[in-house]
Design a protein around this motif. Structure first.
Motif, PDB file in Angstrom:
ATOM      1  N   GLU A   6       0.843  -1.189   0.000  1.00 22.78           N
ATOM      2  CA  GLU A   6       0.000   0.000   0.000  1.00 22.78           C
ATOM      3  C   GLU A   6       0.880   1.242   0.000  1.00 22.78           C
ATOM      4  N   SER A   7       0.625   2.154  -0.926  1.00 24.65           N
ATOM      5  CA  SER A   7       1.404   3.390  -1.004  1.00 24.65           C
ATOM      6  C   SER A   7       1.098   4.294   0.179  1.00 24.65           C
ATOM      7  N   LEU A   8       2.153   4.894   0.702  1.00 25.88           N
ATOM      8  CA  LEU A   8       2.059   5.851   1.801  1.00 25.88           C
ATOM      9  C   LEU A   8       2.863   7.095   1.434  1.00 25.88           C
ATOM     10  N   SER A   9       2.686   8.137   2.199  1.00 29.68           N
ATOM     11  CA  SER A   9       3.580   9.288   2.072  1.00 29.68           C
ATOM     12  C   SER A   9       4.710   9.097   3.082  1.00 29.68           C
ATOM     13  N   PHE A  10       5.819   9.785   2.888  1.00 32.90           N
ATOM     14  CA  PHE A  10       6.946   9.683   3.820  1.00 32.90           C
ATOM     15  C   PHE A  10       6.498  10.087   5.230  1.00 32.90           C
ATOM     16  N   ALA A  11       5.641  11.084   5.315  1.00 33.16           N
ATOM     17  CA  ALA A  11       5.160  11.562   6.619  1.00 33.16           C
ATOM     18  C   ALA A  11       4.335  10.516   7.359  1.00 33.16           C
ATOM     19  N   GLN A  12       3.761   9.548   6.638  1.00 30.91           N
ATOM     20  CA  GLN A  12       2.956   8.504   7.272  1.00 30.91           C
ATOM     21  C   GLN A  12       3.799   7.381   7.875  1.00 30.91           C
ATOM     22  N   LEU A  13       5.094   7.389   7.597  1.00 30.59           N
ATOM     23  CA  LEU A  13       5.966   6.367   8.190  1.00 30.59           C
ATOM     24  C   LEU A  13       6.056   6.562   9.691  1.00 30.59           C
ATOM     25  N   PRO A  14       6.243   5.484  10.447  1.00 29.48           N
ATOM     26  CA  PRO A  14       6.468   5.639  11.889  1.00 29.48           C
ATOM     27  C   PRO A  14       7.740   6.464  12.139  1.00 29.48           C
ATOM     28  N   GLU A  15       7.769   7.186  13.224  1.00 35.10           N
ATOM     29  CA  GLU A  15       8.926   8.022  13.569  1.00 35.10           C
ATOM     30  C   GLU A  15      10.210   7.196  13.626  1.00 35.10           C
ATOM     31  N   SER A  16      10.123   5.956  14.092  1.00 37.67           N
ATOM     32  CA  SER A  16      11.323   5.113  14.188  1.00 37.67           C
ATOM     33  C   SER A  16      11.937   4.854  12.806  1.00 37.67           C
ATOM     34  N   VAL A  17      11.114   4.663  11.796  1.00 41.60           N
ATOM     35  CA  VAL A  17      11.609   4.432  10.437  1.00 41.60           C
ATOM     36  C   VAL A  17      12.206   5.723   9.881  1.00 41.60           C
ATOM     37  N   ARG A  18      11.512   6.845  10.067  1.00 38.72           N
ATOM     38  CA  ARG A  18      12.028   8.122   9.565  1.00 38.72           C
ATOM     39  C   ARG A  18      13.361   8.480  10.226  1.00 38.72           C
ATOM     40  N   ALA A  19      13.487   8.208  11.535  1.00 39.65           N
ATOM     41  CA  ALA A  19      14.728   8.519  12.251  1.00 39.65           C
ATOM     42  C   ALA A  19      15.888   7.660  11.761  1.00 39.65           C
ATOM     43  N   THR A  20      15.645   6.367  11.560  1.00 37.73           N
ATOM     44  CA  THR A  20      16.696   5.481  11.058  1.00 37.73           C
ATOM     45  C   THR A  20      17.109   5.907   9.657  1.00 37.73           C
ATOM     46  N   HIS A  21      16.140   6.222   8.828  1.00 39.25           N
ATOM     47  CA  HIS A  21      16.459   6.645   7.462  1.00 39.25           C
ATOM     48  C   HIS A  21      17.253   7.957   7.469  1.00 39.25           C
ATOM     49  N   ALA A  22      16.907   8.860   8.358  1.00 36.78           N
ATOM     50  CA  ALA A  22      17.611  10.151   8.434  1.00 36.78           C
ATOM     51  C   ALA A  22      19.086   9.979   8.778  1.00 36.78           C
ATOM     52  N   ARG A  23      19.438   8.897   9.459  1.00 32.75           N
ATOM     53  CA  ARG A  23      20.840   8.628   9.826  1.00 32.75           C
ATOM     54  C   ARG A  23      21.561   7.774   8.790  1.00 32.75           C
ATOM     55  N   SER A  24      20.862   7.367   7.723  1.00 33.13           N
ATOM     56  CA  SER A  24      21.448   6.462   6.733  1.00 33.13           C
ATOM     57  C   SER A  24      22.226   7.228   5.666  1.00 33.13           C
ATOM     58  N   ALA A  25      23.017   6.489   4.894  1.00 39.54           N
ATOM     59  CA  ALA A  25      23.781   7.076   3.789  1.00 39.54           C
ATOM     60  C   ALA A  25      22.852   7.583   2.682  1.00 39.54           C
ATOM     61  N   GLN A  26      21.612   7.130   2.662  1.00 43.52           N
ATOM     62  CA  GLN A  26      20.653   7.537   1.639  1.00 43.52           C
ATOM     63  C   GLN A  26      19.705   8.640   2.114  1.00 43.52           C
ATOM     64  N   ALA A  27      20.013   9.270   3.244  1.00 46.32           N
ATOM     65  CA  ALA A  27      19.124  10.268   3.839  1.00 46.32           C
ATOM     66  C   ALA A  27      18.809  11.432   2.896  1.00 46.32           C
ATOM     67  N   LYS A  28      19.746  11.823   2.070  1.00 45.00           N
ATOM     68  CA  LYS A  28      19.544  12.968   1.170  1.00 45.00           C
ATOM     69  C   LYS A  28      19.060  12.557  -0.224  1.00 45.00           C
ATOM     70  N   TRP A  29      18.877  11.268  -0.450  1.00 44.21           N
ATOM     71  CA  TRP A  29      18.403  10.788  -1.746  1.00 44.21           C
ATOM     72  C   TRP A  29      16.926  11.150  -1.926  1.00 44.21           C
ATOM     73  N   THR A  30      16.485  11.187  -3.159  1.00 46.40           N
ATOM     74  CA  THR A  30      15.081  11.434  -3.469  1.00 46.40           C
ATOM     75  C   THR A  30      14.284  10.160  -3.202  1.00 46.40           C
ATOM     76  N   ILE A  31      13.235  10.284  -2.409  1.00 50.87           N
ATOM     77  CA  ILE A  31      12.355   9.145  -2.141  1.00 50.87           C
ATOM     78  C   ILE A  31      11.251   9.180  -3.192  1.00 50.87           C
ATOM     79  N   GLU A  32      11.251   8.173  -4.054  1.00 46.18           N
ATOM     80  CA  GLU A  32      10.278   8.109  -5.144  1.00 46.18           C
ATOM     81  C   GLU A  32       8.982   7.413  -4.747  1.00 46.18           C
TER      82      GLU A  32
END
Length: 161
Positions: free
Chosen positions: A88-114
């Protein structure tokens, strides 16, 4: 020894050929009755965009891409009409905070999320994970995160995945 190597290579080649899945596009009327009934009962009013049949390792699966109440949903059913997976498609804002926080610390944090999806694997025990399709202008990666925010996998992919 050389003959054993050749035989092994031949068997691996045949196994790879048998395992390879070829997608076939279908019309809804061509679906097995159980699959058609499962679509109709589980997703009434859905607009089906595409249906494909794929056989891998002798298992035939049917995938439908559709719009359901304004959101994109992809589902996979087996030939008996049993739901195997739902994306099911979601927006980035709909992700749980734990997922957004982990992604923000990743090497792909500045990549475009398609694309962002909630993936539900069916079976006796439902399993959930989030998948992000990220692009840096050169390569595209599918990033999978558990519901607890931990990175589960990273794999190269294309836009169609």
């Amino acid at each position: 020894m050389k003959q054993a190597s050749m035989l092994c290579g031949l068997l691996l080649g045949l196994a790879g050929t048998w395992a390879t899945a070829a997608e076939t596009h279908l019309r809804r009327e061509a679906l097995p009755p159980a699959v058609n009934a499962a679509f109709a009962s589980r997703y009434p009013g859905a607009t089906i965009l595409a249906i494909t049949r794929e056989t891998t390792w002798g298992v035939t699966l049917f995938e439908a891409e559709m719009n359901v109440a304004g959101r994109r949903v992809d589902v996979v059913f087996d030939r008996l009409g049993t739901l195997r997976e739902e994306e099911e498609s979601l927006s980035f804002a709909q992700l749980p905070e734990s997922v957004r926080a982990t992604h923000a610390r990743s090497a792909q944090a500045k990549w475009t999320i398609e694309r962002v999806e909630l993936v539900t694997s069916a079976g006796p025990w439902k399993r959930y994970h989030y998948e992000l399709l990220a692009f840096d202008g050169k390569q595209r990666l599918a990033l999978a995160y558990g519901t607890d925010g931990r990175r589960m996998s990273l794999r190269k992919t294309d836009a169609e995945d």
